[in-house]
Design a protein around this motif. Structure first.
Motif, PDB file in Angstrom:
ATOM      1  N   LEU A 140       3.586 -43.186  -4.142  1.00  0.00           N
ATOM      2  CA  LEU A 140       3.318 -43.628  -5.509  1.00  0.00           C
ATOM      3  C   LEU A 140       2.205 -42.810  -6.158  1.00  0.00           C
ATOM      4  O   LEU A 140       2.349 -42.337  -7.292  1.00  0.00           O
ATOM      5  N   ILE A 141       1.092 -42.641  -5.438  1.00  0.00           N
ATOM      6  CA  ILE A 141      -0.105 -42.053  -6.038  1.00  0.00           C
ATOM      7  C   ILE A 141      -0.071 -40.525  -6.028  1.00  0.00           C
ATOM      8  O   ILE A 141      -0.311 -39.890  -7.049  1.00  0.00           O
ATOM      9  N   TYR A 142       0.226 -39.923  -4.888  1.00  0.00           N
ATOM     10  CA  TYR A 142       0.291 -38.453  -4.806  1.00  0.00           C
ATOM     11  C   TYR A 142       1.612 -37.931  -5.370  1.00  0.00           C
ATOM     12  O   TYR A 142       1.664 -36.833  -5.918  1.00  0.00           O
ATOM     13  N   GLY A 143       2.681 -38.711  -5.199  1.00  0.00           N
ATOM     14  CA  GLY A 143       3.988 -38.281  -5.685  1.00  0.00           C
ATOM     15  C   GLY A 143       4.179 -38.582  -7.152  1.00  0.00           C
ATOM     16  O   GLY A 143       4.039 -37.705  -8.008  1.00  0.00           O
ATOM     17  N   PHE A 144       4.444 -39.848  -7.471  1.00  0.00           N
ATOM     18  CA  PHE A 144       4.793 -40.210  -8.846  1.00  0.00           C
ATOM     19  C   PHE A 144       3.632 -40.103  -9.822  1.00  0.00           C
ATOM     20  O   PHE A 144       3.824 -39.758 -10.985  1.00  0.00           O
ATOM     21  N   ALA A 145       2.419 -40.406  -9.368  1.00  0.00           N
ATOM     22  CA  ALA A 145       1.249 -40.263 -10.255  1.00  0.00           C
ATOM     23  C   ALA A 145       0.655 -38.861 -10.175  1.00  0.00           C
ATOM     24  O   ALA A 145      -0.222 -38.515 -10.957  1.00  0.00           O
ATOM     25  N   GLY A 146       1.116 -38.057  -9.218  1.00  0.00           N
ATOM     26  CA  GLY A 146       0.708 -36.654  -9.146  1.00  0.00           C
ATOM     27  C   GLY A 146      -0.768 -36.413  -8.884  1.00  0.00           C
ATOM     28  O   GLY A 146      -1.334 -35.443  -9.396  1.00  0.00           O
ATOM     29  N   LEU A 147      -1.415 -37.279  -8.086  1.00  0.00           N
ATOM     30  CA  LEU A 147      -2.828 -37.076  -7.782  1.00  0.00           C
ATOM     31  C   LEU A 147      -3.038 -35.693  -7.180  1.00  0.00           C
ATOM     32  O   LEU A 147      -2.332 -35.280  -6.269  1.00  0.00           O
ATOM     33  N   HIS A 148      -3.999 -34.969  -7.725  1.00  0.00           N
ATOM     34  CA  HIS A 148      -4.366 -33.651  -7.212  1.00  0.00           C
ATOM     35  C   HIS A 148      -5.781 -33.345  -7.669  1.00  0.00           C
ATOM     36  O   HIS A 148      -6.413 -34.154  -8.355  1.00  0.00           O
ATOM     37  N   PHE A 169      -2.505 -48.584 -11.877  1.00  0.00           N
ATOM     38  CA  PHE A 169      -3.274 -48.802 -10.655  1.00  0.00           C
ATOM     39  C   PHE A 169      -4.728 -48.426 -10.915  1.00  0.00           C
ATOM     40  O   PHE A 169      -5.051 -47.774 -11.913  1.00  0.00           O
ATOM     41  N   LYS A 170      -5.583 -48.873 -10.023  1.00  0.00           N
ATOM     42  CA  LYS A 170      -7.006 -48.554 -10.123  1.00  0.00           C
ATOM     43  C   LYS A 170      -7.396 -47.673  -8.941  1.00  0.00           C
ATOM     44  O   LYS A 170      -6.904 -47.854  -7.832  1.00  0.00           O
ATOM     45  N   VAL A 171      -8.288 -46.730  -9.237  1.00  0.00           N
ATOM     46  CA  VAL A 171      -8.861 -45.885  -8.192  1.00  0.00           C
ATOM     47  C   VAL A 171     -10.362 -45.800  -8.417  1.00  0.00           C
ATOM     48  O   VAL A 171     -10.839 -45.874  -9.552  1.00  0.00           O
ATOM     49  N   LYS A 172     -11.064 -45.662  -7.313  1.00  0.00           N
ATOM     50  CA  LYS A 172     -12.510 -45.516  -7.398  1.00  0.00           C
ATOM     51  C   LYS A 172     -12.837 -44.045  -7.159  1.00  0.00           C
ATOM     52  O   LYS A 172     -12.556 -43.503  -6.092  1.00  0.00           O
ATOM     53  N   LEU A 182       0.569 -45.016 -16.304  1.00  0.00           N
ATOM     54  CA  LEU A 182       1.564 -43.989 -16.601  1.00  0.00           C
ATOM     55  C   LEU A 182       2.847 -44.655 -17.092  1.00  0.00           C
ATOM     56  O   LEU A 182       3.243 -45.686 -16.570  1.00  0.00           O
ATOM     57  N   THR A 183       3.487 -44.046 -18.076  1.00  0.00           N
ATOM     58  CA  THR A 183       4.762 -44.562 -18.570  1.00  0.00           C
ATOM     59  C   THR A 183       5.729 -43.403 -18.717  1.00  0.00           C
ATOM     60  O   THR A 183       5.343 -42.234 -18.748  1.00  0.00           O
TER      61      THR A 183
END
Length: 189
Positions: A140-148, A169-172, A182-183
Motif C-alpha cells: 500500500l505505502i511503497y507501492g500504491f502511495a509510491g513512498l520514496h 494514512f498517517k506517517v510520522k 491520495l485519490t
C-alpha cells in the motif's frame, strides 16, 4: 551489499553464477509439488534458475535503481519465481506499481492481502504469515502511495490502481505526524 551484474544481458544477478544455470522445468512440475522445497532436495533446486522469491527484486525495492533496470530484472525474474515465500508477491506488487503495471500490481497485492484468509500458501493452519502482513502494508505505502526518498526527503508518488479510489494514512516523519490522502483524481499517469 554486493549485487553481481551481467553486462551482456543487462541483468542484475541473483548471485555470481545464477544466470549460468539451467531454467527449472516448470511445465513438467505438477502443481502438487509446490512449494518446491517440500518436494525436492535443495541441491537439485539450487542447480537451477528457480526462485521462491526474487531477492534481487527485493534489493531494488529497498534501494531503487533505474526503471529500465527494474523492468529488465522484473521481466526476467518474475517467470522464474514460484512465490513460495510469503513475502514474494508483496515485493513483486510494489515493483509492478513502480513500473506502472497497475493490473499486475493490484493482483499481486490482492493475493498478498488475503494470503492467510484464502490459505494461499496451503499452511494457514500453522498460523499467520506476519512478514506477509507487513508486506501488504508495504504494498500500500511503497507501492500504491509510491513512498520514496528525493534528496534525503520523504516523498510520495500516487500510483493508485483503478480498484482503489482513495487511500488515506498517517506517517510520522522526523517526529511530525503527516496525513497523506491520495485519490484517483490526483493521480498523475
Amino acid at each position: 551489499m554486493y549485487l553481481a551484474y551481467d553486462d551482456e544481458r543487462g541483468l542484475t544477478k541473483q548471485d555470481d553464477h545464477s544466470l549460468d544455470k539451467q531454467v527449472w522445468d516448470f511445465e513438467a512440475t505438477p502443481a502438487e509439488n509446490y512449494p518446491l522445497l517440500l518436494h525436492y532436495h535443495p541441491i537439485k533446486i539450487y542447480k537451477h534458475q528457480v526462485l521462491k522469491q526474487a531477492d534481487t527484486l527485493l534489493a531494488h525495492m529497498l534501494y531503487p535503481v533505474s526503471l529500465d533496470q527494474t523492468q529488465r530484472d522484473f521481466d526476467y525474474y518474475e517467470p522464474l519465481t514460484t512465490h513460495d515465500s510469503s513475502l514474494s508477491k508483496a515485493i513483486h506488487g510494489i515493483l509492478a506499481s513502480r513500473l506502472g503495471r497497475d493490473e499486475q500490481a493490484y493482483a499481486f497485492f490482492s493475493d498478498s492481502a488475503i494470503m492467510d484468509m484464502a490459505d494461499g500458501q496451503g499452511n494457514a493452519s500453522h498460523g499467520i504469515h506476519a512478514a506477509n502482513m507487513g508486506g501488504s502494508w508495504l504494498g500500500l505505502i511503497y507501492g500504491f502511495a509510491g513512498l520514496h526518498f528525493e534528496n534525503g526527503q520523504v516523498a510520495f508518488a500516487n500510483q493508485l490502481p483503478k480498484q482503489i479510489k482513495k487511500m488515506t494514512f498517517k506517517v510520522k516523519i522526523k517526529g511530525e505526524i503527516q496525513c497523506i490522502s491520495l485519490t484517483q483524481e490526483d493521480r498523475h499517469v
